[in-house]
Design a protein around this motif. Structure first.
Motif, PDB file in Angstrom:
ATOM      1  N   ARG A  23       0.739  -0.814   0.387  1.00 41.46           N
ATOM      2  CA  ARG A  23      -0.265   0.161   0.378  1.00 41.46           C
ATOM      3  C   ARG A  23       0.794   1.514  -0.076  1.00 41.46           C
ATOM      4  NH1 ARG A  23      -1.283  -2.510   4.979  1.00 41.46           N
ATOM      5  NH2 ARG A  23      -0.465  -2.072   6.659  1.00 41.46           N
ATOM      6  N   ASP A  24      -0.029   2.706  -0.779  1.00 41.85           N
ATOM      7  CA  ASP A  24       1.106   3.571  -0.896  1.00 41.85           C
ATOM      8  C   ASP A  24       2.187   3.675  -1.429  1.00 41.85           C
ATOM      9  OD1 ASP A  24      -1.114   4.255   0.346  1.00 41.85           O
ATOM     10  OD2 ASP A  24      -0.681   4.142   2.893  1.00 41.85           O
ATOM     11  N   GLY A  25       2.755   2.686  -1.952  1.00 41.69           N
ATOM     12  CA  GLY A  25       3.578   2.043  -2.385  1.00 41.69           C
ATOM     13  C   GLY A  25       5.087   1.976  -2.059  1.00 41.69           C
ATOM     14  N   GLU A  26       4.223   1.343  -0.568  1.00 45.22           N
ATOM     15  CA  GLU A  26       5.564   0.592   0.000  1.00 45.22           C
ATOM     16  C   GLU A  26       4.900  -0.998  -0.164  1.00 45.22           C
ATOM     17  OE1 GLU A  26       6.803  -0.420   4.020  1.00 45.22           O
ATOM     18  OE2 GLU A  26       5.448   1.103   3.767  1.00 45.22           O
ATOM     19  N   HIS A  27       6.185  -1.977  -0.350  1.00 43.17           N
ATOM     20  CA  HIS A  27       5.753  -3.225  -0.634  1.00 43.17           C
ATOM     21  C   HIS A  27       6.687  -4.014   0.862  1.00 43.17           C
ATOM     22  CE1 HIS A  27       3.513  -2.625  -4.248  1.00 43.17           C
ATOM     23  NE2 HIS A  27       4.739  -1.938  -4.895  1.00 43.17           N
ATOM     24  N   TYR A  28       5.949  -5.339   1.514  1.00 41.15           N
ATOM     25  CA  TYR A  28       6.479  -5.620   2.327  1.00 41.15           C
ATOM     26  C   TYR A  28       6.213  -7.158   2.284  1.00 41.15           C
ATOM     27  CZ  TYR A  28       8.338  -6.356   6.453  1.00 41.15           C
ATOM     28  OH  TYR A  28       8.747  -7.079   8.294  1.00 41.15           O
ATOM     29  N   PHE A  29       7.188  -7.587   2.797  1.00 40.11           N
ATOM     30  CA  PHE A  29       6.809  -9.422   3.004  1.00 40.11           C
ATOM     31  C   PHE A  29       8.327  -9.880   3.532  1.00 40.11           C
ATOM     32  CE2 PHE A  29       4.691 -13.317   0.332  1.00 40.11           C
ATOM     33  CZ  PHE A  29       5.564 -14.160   1.663  1.00 40.11           C
ATOM     34  N   THR A  30       8.049 -10.725   4.979  1.00 40.80           N
ATOM     35  CA  THR A  30       8.723 -11.399   5.570  1.00 40.80           C
ATOM     36  C   THR A  30       8.707 -12.083   6.410  1.00 40.80           C
ATOM     37  OG1 THR A  30      10.096  -9.360   5.748  1.00 40.80           O
ATOM     38  CG2 THR A  30      11.036 -10.681   7.551  1.00 40.80           C
ATOM     39  N   THR A  31       8.853 -13.772   6.903  1.00 44.39           N
ATOM     40  CA  THR A  31       8.386 -14.165   7.479  1.00 44.39           C
ATOM     41  C   THR A  31       9.735 -14.629   8.733  1.00 44.39           C
ATOM     42  OG1 THR A  31       8.905 -15.972   6.677  1.00 44.39           O
ATOM     43  CG2 THR A  31       6.870 -14.783   5.760  1.00 44.39           C
ATOM     44  N   THR A  32       9.108 -15.562   9.646  1.00 47.61           N
ATOM     45  CA  THR A  32      10.756 -15.664  10.271  1.00 47.61           C
ATOM     46  C   THR A  32       9.787 -17.357  10.953  1.00 47.61           C
ATOM     47  OG1 THR A  32       8.734 -15.338  12.745  1.00 47.61           O
ATOM     48  CG2 THR A  32      10.144 -13.666  11.877  1.00 47.61           C
ATOM     49  N   PRO A  33      11.047 -18.392   9.975  1.00 42.57           N
ATOM     50  CA  PRO A  33      10.514 -19.587  10.425  1.00 42.57           C
ATOM     51  C   PRO A  33      10.895 -19.563  11.378  1.00 42.57           C
ATOM     52  CG  PRO A  33      12.150 -19.105   8.802  1.00 42.57           C
ATOM     53  CD  PRO A  33      11.988 -17.573   9.179  1.00 42.57           C
TER      54      PRO A  33
END
Length: 163
Positions: free
Chosen positions: A115-125
Motif C-alpha cells: 500500500r502507498d507504494g510500499e511492498h513488504y514481505f517478511t516471515t520468521t521460520p
C-alpha cells in the motif's frame, strides 16, 4: 502485562548472561534457501476474519551453506488475506529431511502488505530438530526470510540467521 512478563523473564537470567548482552544491532548470516513446490491454492472464501487460502506444499529442496534437505510432501501454507488492506498473514507448516535422514519440522509465519507504494514481505521460520542431533542449532536461533523468486507452482525463500 506483556512487558512485565518480559522484564520478569530477563530478571531471572543468570548475571553472567545479562552482563554479556549487548545493545548493538543484530547481524544476519545467510544460511540457506528454501525452494518449495506448491499445488494449486484452495480458497475457503471470505470469512469473518478475511479470505482463507490454503496452498499445499508438495515438495522441493533446501540448499545452502548451513543446511541441505528435501521438503517432504504433505505440508501447507495457510494464508489469511485482508483484501481491503492489501495485507496477508502466512503460516506455513511442513517438514524436511536431510541427506543423513534427520527430520526437521518447520513453521514459518509472517506478513506481506502492499500500500502507498510500499511492498513488504517478511516471515520468521522456526525449526524443530532433534535436541541431540547435528541440526539442534536450528532450535536455538531466530531466523527471518524473504521471497527471492516466484514461479508458477513454486516459491524460493532466502533464510538468514539473526546473530
Amino acid at each position: 502485562m506483556k512487558h512485565s512478563l518480559i522484564l520478569l523473564a530477563a530478571a531471572s537470567l543468570p548475571a553472567c548472561m545479562c552482563a554479556s548482552a549487548s545493545a548493538s544491532e543484530p547481524g544476519l548470516r545467510h544460511v540457506f534457501d528454501i525452494h518449495a513446490r506448491c499445488a494449486d491454492a484452495i480458497c475457503t472464501g471470505d470469512t469473518p476474519h478475511g479470505r482463507r487460502i490454503m496452498i499445499p506444499i508438495v515438495g522441493g529442496e533446501v540448499t545452502g551453506p548451513a543446511l541441505n534437505a528435501v521438503i517432504m510432501p504433505g505440508g501447507a501454507d495457510y494464508q489469511l488475506t485482508d483484501t481491503a488492506q492489501h495485507r496477508t498473514e502466512f503460516r506455513a507448516v511442513y517438514s524436511v529431511m536431510t541427506p543423513d535422514s534427520a527430520y526437521i519440522n518447520v513453521e514459518n509465519t509472517g506478513i506481506s502488505f502492499s500500500r502507498d507504494g510500499e511492498h513488504y514481505f517478511t516471515t520468521t521460520p522456526a525449526f524443530e530438530a532433534d535436541k541431540n542431533g547435528p541440526y539442534r542449532w536450528l532450535n536455538d536461533y531466530i531466523f527471518i526470510c524473504r521471497p527471492v523468486n516466484f514461479a508458477p507452482g513454486a516459491v524460493t525463500l532466502r533464510v538468514w540467521q539473526v546473530l
